[in-house]
Scaffold this motif. Structure first.
Motif, mmCIF file in Angstrom:
data_model
loop_
_atom_site.group_PDB
_atom_site.id
_atom_site.type_symbol
_atom_site.label_atom_id
_atom_site.label_comp_id
_atom_site.label_asym_id
_atom_site.label_seq_id
_atom_site.Cartn_x
_atom_site.Cartn_y
_atom_site.Cartn_z
ATOM 1 N N THR A 1 -9.994 4.995 -8.711
ATOM 2 C CA THR A 1 -10.789 4.122 -9.564
ATOM 3 C C THR A 1 -11.534 3.066 -8.766
ATOM 4 O OG1 THR A 1 -9.086 2.455 -9.908
ATOM 5 C CG2 THR A 1 -9.078 4.366 -11.392
ATOM 6 N N PHE A 2 -12.469 2.485 -9.481
ATOM 7 C CA PHE A 2 -13.279 1.427 -8.891
ATOM 8 C C PHE A 2 -12.407 0.252 -8.442
ATOM 9 C CE2 PHE A 2 -16.844 -1.753 -9.367
ATOM 10 C CZ PHE A 2 -17.592 -1.215 -8.339
ATOM 11 N N HIS A 3 -11.361 -0.054 -9.219
ATOM 12 C CA HIS A 3 -10.472 -1.166 -8.852
ATOM 13 C C HIS A 3 -9.963 -0.986 -7.431
ATOM 14 C CE1 HIS A 3 -9.497 -1.865 -13.361
ATOM 15 N NE2 HIS A 3 -10.376 -2.752 -12.947
ATOM 16 N N SER A 4 -9.523 0.227 -7.135
ATOM 17 C CA SER A 4 -8.948 0.485 -5.814
ATOM 18 C C SER A 4 -10.020 0.485 -4.735
ATOM 19 C CB SER A 4 -8.231 1.830 -5.831
ATOM 20 O OG SER A 4 -7.991 2.260 -4.517
ATOM 21 N N GLN A 5 -11.154 1.142 -5.036
ATOM 22 C CA GLN A 5 -12.219 1.222 -4.031
ATOM 23 C C GLN A 5 -12.656 -0.174 -3.618
ATOM 24 O OE1 GLN A 5 -15.147 3.648 -5.970
ATOM 25 N NE2 GLN A 5 -14.213 5.540 -5.276
ATOM 26 N N THR B 1 -10.100 -8.308 -7.436
ATOM 27 C CA THR B 1 -9.956 -6.960 -7.971
ATOM 28 C C THR B 1 -8.543 -6.674 -8.434
ATOM 29 O OG1 THR B 1 -11.367 -6.428 -6.150
ATOM 30 C CG2 THR B 1 -10.643 -4.608 -7.501
ATOM 31 N N ALA B 2 -8.453 -6.003 -9.590
ATOM 32 C CA ALA B 2 -7.146 -5.785 -10.202
ATOM 33 C C ALA B 2 -6.212 -5.001 -9.302
ATOM 34 C CB ALA B 2 -7.324 -5.054 -11.527
ATOM 35 N N ARG B 3 -5.075 -5.610 -8.982
ATOM 36 C CA ARG B 3 -3.972 -4.908 -8.330
ATOM 37 C C ARG B 3 -2.928 -4.652 -9.408
ATOM 38 N NH1 ARG B 3 -7.465 -6.731 -4.923
ATOM 39 N NH2 ARG B 3 -7.096 -6.429 -2.718
ATOM 40 N N GLY C 1 -9.389 -8.829 -20.504
ATOM 41 C CA GLY C 1 -10.331 -9.933 -20.652
ATOM 42 C C GLY C 1 -10.126 -11.058 -19.658
ATOM 43 N N ARG C 2 -8.972 -11.061 -18.989
ATOM 44 C CA ARG C 2 -8.759 -12.108 -17.995
ATOM 45 C C ARG C 2 -9.740 -11.984 -16.837
ATOM 46 N NH1 ARG C 2 -2.312 -12.366 -17.207
ATOM 47 N NH2 ARG C 2 -2.738 -10.355 -16.261
ATOM 48 N N CYS C 3 -10.165 -10.751 -16.548
ATOM 49 C CA CYS C 3 -11.201 -10.562 -15.518
ATOM 50 C C CYS C 3 -12.541 -10.221 -16.156
ATOM 51 C CB CYS C 3 -10.811 -9.447 -14.552
ATOM 52 S SG CYS C 3 -9.370 -9.814 -13.563
ATOM 53 N N HIS C 4 -12.505 -9.363 -17.192
ATOM 54 C CA HIS C 4 -13.740 -8.848 -17.774
ATOM 55 C C HIS C 4 -14.103 -9.640 -19.019
ATOM 56 C CE1 HIS C 4 -13.746 -5.331 -15.104
ATOM 57 N NE2 HIS C 4 -12.441 -5.335 -15.251
ATOM 58 N N ALA C 5 -14.891 -10.679 -18.803
ATOM 59 C CA ALA C 5 -15.336 -11.483 -19.936
ATOM 60 C C ALA C 5 -16.059 -10.568 -20.915
ATOM 61 C CB ALA C 5 -16.255 -12.580 -19.451
ATOM 62 N N GLY C 6 -15.742 -10.705 -22.181
ATOM 63 C CA GLY C 6 -16.410 -9.882 -23.194
ATOM 64 C C GLY C 6 -15.720 -8.551 -23.421
ATOM 65 N N ALA C 7 -14.534 -8.375 -22.860
ATOM 66 C CA ALA C 7 -13.800 -7.126 -23.097
ATOM 67 C C ALA C 7 -13.549 -6.965 -24.589
ATOM 68 C CB ALA C 7 -12.476 -7.155 -22.349
ATOM 69 N N ASN C 8 -13.758 -5.749 -25.090
ATOM 70 C CA ASN C 8 -13.558 -5.503 -26.510
ATOM 71 C C ASN C 8 -12.693 -4.263 -26.697
ATOM 72 O OD1 ASN C 8 -15.363 -3.223 -26.222
ATOM 73 N ND2 ASN C 8 -17.012 -4.738 -26.164
ATOM 74 N N LEU C 9 -12.460 -3.906 -27.944
ATOM 75 C CA LEU C 9 -11.530 -2.806 -28.216
ATOM 76 C C LEU C 9 -11.971 -1.493 -27.581
ATOM 77 C CD1 LEU C 9 -10.354 -3.410 -31.886
ATOM 78 C CD2 LEU C 9 -8.944 -3.293 -29.818
ATOM 79 N N LYS C 10 -13.295 -1.269 -27.532
ATOM 80 C CA LYS C 10 -13.751 -0.013 -26.935
ATOM 81 C C LYS C 10 -13.675 -0.090 -25.412
ATOM 82 C CE LYS C 10 -16.990 2.684 -28.879
ATOM 83 N NZ LYS C 10 -18.362 2.991 -29.341
ATOM 84 N N PHE C 11 -13.944 -1.272 -24.908
ATOM 85 C CA PHE C 11 -13.887 -1.451 -23.446
ATOM 86 C C PHE C 11 -12.492 -1.138 -22.908
ATOM 87 C CE2 PHE C 11 -12.976 -4.246 -19.809
ATOM 88 C CZ PHE C 11 -13.924 -3.796 -18.927
#
Lengths: 442, 287
Positions: free
Chosen positions: A325-329, A339-341, A371-381
């Motif tokens: 995933t992008f998190h790891s890359q 980046t999320a660990r 949402g702690r990292c991704h402002a605007g996170a929603n149910l689909k996100f």
């Protein structure tokens, strides 16, 4: 050769010393330790110690005759000889005592003979019995004798508490076991080229000093900062393989929890704490993630970089899908610590399964967690799968077919054009050579 | 990119003895190619370390430029510039096709749109390669050039969309299903890889390194090519222009030395960087 009187600067000849012996009670208490200079040997050899003591011999011999049978009443008497800083025994060990320091030390009110019990008077035997600290410190000795430091040949008491005549209480900054001095004291053996390292133990002192505990101690001077004995104990230090040791795996959460109480409670409530309570040998404890000595501040880039693979040691399948995933890359390239660990999503100490409503990754909590990292996170996100496996058709069909299509496209385009271009190259070169033109437009 | 346009000097053709030069690419087209390959190299250089984030060179490069934060910044910067260039190109096509009524945009010999002749050319070209037929005659844009164009066009849309979907994931999540957020990374990375492998191997050889153009085809930098090269590479276009009497309108002047040298320096640098990235990419597979 001059031997100075502990209380006086000048006029410290041996004869004077001898004569001034009786009025000792008026002096501040000054003690000495065991004396075993071999006078005869000293006189007959040409060693430095021998030469030094040779001159004293005659005077001492005469004095001893005079005062034979008279008991050494105070430290003053002993100090009168042992204040010579260069005084050594037959083996070359210093037998000098700094009277001032001794009288200031925690044992300053004792008589020399309190510890050197086999010295009854003067002259005393060349060889005297080793001091037995356990006479008074029985509890400490019994703990010590069961510990990793039990070997008497390594002088366990003085190795840690320092010079026997200059021992201070552990609350005194001059003490070798004052909290801020403990790592240095232990480090004398437990560092590169130290006695313990030569026995095959790791050099832990530098690791500790660069750790968050080491910084708290050395930089901030925090008395509460964990030092060696906070985790290992002091007299009764046991191997980490011993179930009674505070560093035995199952005891570690409690040991760390003696300071980090809240985290210990969280840990016990999490899945790892439960596993440990169920005696699962694979359950990670504090040191598995944080290491034992080189503990870093968890928000530090170095720690964030090193710790995901630690979780991956056990959770290999999750680590492998995370790495796609992008998190790891992002995370593996450094310089981007946000980046999320693993624990950013799963929590660090109270890791709970997604089925637990209190879990950070419980479906109802995902919008908050992401949402702690991704402002605007929603149910689909939050339907995004941080561990999606594009090779698993059943679990991730959409992703599986997207990847299949992209791979087929990539392979077919490249294969076709590689053949096309190689053939073209060969034919063009052939035409070029045939036409005899070296340059363009073959 | 050349600063000064060498204006097509129509009607000034009496000096027959020296080599004549014809305009192939307008200044706008050369600028477009310049922006395209510069940002493409930037995107490739900052995208590959991510795709192969475990490899030695990726980490070395990332550490050298300041970690992923810096890489991400340059990647997004190049992406924005390239997007802008792409939009300008599309707007230009739209204006020419619908406002100015240029018919050659969508059909005819000057169009980029593939036609039946391209299919026949491909087959004939491959027959010629293996010695089974004569070499086909090409028009203004040969089939592989059209493929290059559409590959980039498709790639722009696909890579661009998936890239923006990741950049603004919470926003795109309003329209996309959950699994698509996983898919955009796969699409972005695979399509990007295809573009990189294709450009740095196939396009480089087809356009620059094949014997007809070796070591570099400077027409995309200077805009001009010699009459001999024109006739050899695209005889049908040359004949058509001659028959229509439009050949002189395309006549230009020999590119000045500074322009050729500039083209060489920039061109070789770009090819070198591209080949270097290609080697890195390939080594990552054999780590």
């Amino acid at each position: 050769m001059e031997v100075r009187f502990a209380g006086e600067k000048e006029d410290g000849r041996m004869a004077a010393v001898v004569h001034r012996r009786p009025p000792s009670t008026a002096e501040p208490p000054q003690r000495a330790h065991r004396i075993s200079p071999t006078h005869r040997q000293a006189a007959s050899t040409k060693t430095r110690a021998g030469r030094r003591t040779r001159i004293l011999l005659t005077t001492l011999a005469a004095a001893s005759l005079l005062f034979a049978g008279m008991r050494c009443a105070s430290a003053q008497d002993c100090i009168s000889c042992h204040s010579d800083a260069s005084m050594t025994d037959s083996a070359g060990h210093s037998i000098a005592v700094d009277g001032k320091k001794f009288s200031a030390s925690i044992h300053g009110s004792l008589q020399c003979s309190s510890c050197h019990t086999d010295i009854k008077g003067y002259p005393h035997p060349e060889k005297i019995a080793p001091v037995q600290c356990q006479t008074c410190h029985a509890d400490q000795q019994s703990a010590l004798s069961g510990s990793v430091h039990a070997k008497a040949s390594q002088h366990p008491c003085t190795s840690c508490h320092g010079n026997a005549h200059e021992i201070f209480p552990k609350s005194d900054p001059r003490s070798a076991v004052y909290p801020l001095n403990v790592p240095k004291t232990c480090g004398a053996c437990h560092s590169k080229d130290g006695v313990a390292t030569k026995d095959g133990l790791p050099s832990v002192y530098p690791l500790y000093m660069d750790s968050i505990h080491g910084f708290a101690l050395s930089k901030e001077g925090l008395l509460v900062a964990a030092n060696c004995q906070s985790c290992h104990g002091s007299h009764g230090i046991l191997r980490h393989t011993d179930p009674a040791s505070p560093t035995f795996k199952a005891n570690i959460p409690r040991t760390c929890g003696s300071c980090h109480a809240k985290i210990n409670v969280e840990y016990e409530q999490g899945i790892h704490g439960h596993a440990l309570a169920m005696h699962n040998p694979k359950a990670p404890v504090c040191t598995d993630c944080h290491t034992a000595h080189a503990i870093l501040q968890p928000t530090q880039a170095a720690f964030r970089m090193q710790s995901t693979p630690i979780c991956g040691n056990c959770h290999q399948d999750k680590f492998s899908t995370y790495r796609d995933t992008f998190h790891s890359q992002l995370g593996s390239l450094g310089g981007y610590v946000e980046t999320a660990r693993c624990w950013d999503c799963h929590g660090a100490h109270d890791v709970r399964p997604a089925s637990d409503p209190a879990s950070l990754i419980a479906p109802a909590n995902l919008v908050t967690t992401c949402g702690r990292c991704h402002a605007g996170a929603n149910l689909k996100f939050v339907q995004y799968q941080p561990h999606a496996n594009a090779r698993d058709r059943k679990m991730n069909p959409g992703l599986y077919y997207v990847r299949l299509f992209m791979n087929l496209l990539l392979i077919s385009v490249l294969t076709f054009f590689l053949i096309h271009t190689i053939l073209w190259l060969i034919r063009s070169r052939y035409e070029q050579v045939k036409s005899g033109k070296g340059g363009k437009n073959a | 990119m050349p600063e000064v346009e060498t204006a097509p000097a129509a009607g000034e053709q009496k000096a027959a003895a020296p080599t004549r030069y014809f305009l192939r690419f307008t200044r706008e087209q050369r600028y477009l190619h310049g922006v395209l390959f510069t940002t493409f190299l930037g995107l490739a250089a900052t995208g590959l370390p991510l795709r192969f984030s475990g490899s030695f060179w990726a980490r070395t490069f990332a550490a050298a430029v300041g970690g992923f934060g810096a890489i991400l910044f340059f990647h997004k910067l190049c992406a924005l510039v390239l997007t802008l260039a792409f939009l300008i190109h599309v707007k230009d096509l739209f204006t020419r096709a619908f406002m100015n009524g240029e018919k050659g945009i969508f059909w005819g010999p000057t169009s980029m749109v593939a036609n039946w002749k391209d299919a026949k050319d491909l087959a004939a070209h491959m027959r010629w390669m293996v010695g089974l037929g004569p070499k086909p005659q090409f028009e203004r844009y040969a089939y592989w050039e059209k493929f290059d164009y559409w590959a980039v066009f498709w790639g722009m849309v696909v890579i661009g969309f998936s890239g923006y979907a990741m950049w603004f994931a919470p926003f795109f999540a309003h329209f996309l299903p959950g699994w698509a957020l996983n898919a955009v990374l796969v699409i972005h990375s695979e399509e990007g890889l295809l573009a990189i492998l294709f450009i740095f191997s196939i396009h480089f050889v087809n356009t620059h390194l094949r014997p007809d153009s070796f070591p570099i085809d400077m027409v995309v930098f200077t805009g001009m090519e010699s009459e001999e090269e024109f006739k050899h590479k695209r005889p049908l276009e040359y004949e058509r222009l001659a028959a229509e009497g439009k050949l002189e309108a395309r006549l230009g002047s020999e590119p000045p030395d500074w322009q050729r040298n500039f083209a060489r320096v920039v061109g070789f640098t770009a090819v070198f960087i591209g080949l270097l990235l290609l080697v890195f990419t390939l080594t990552a597979y054999f780590d």
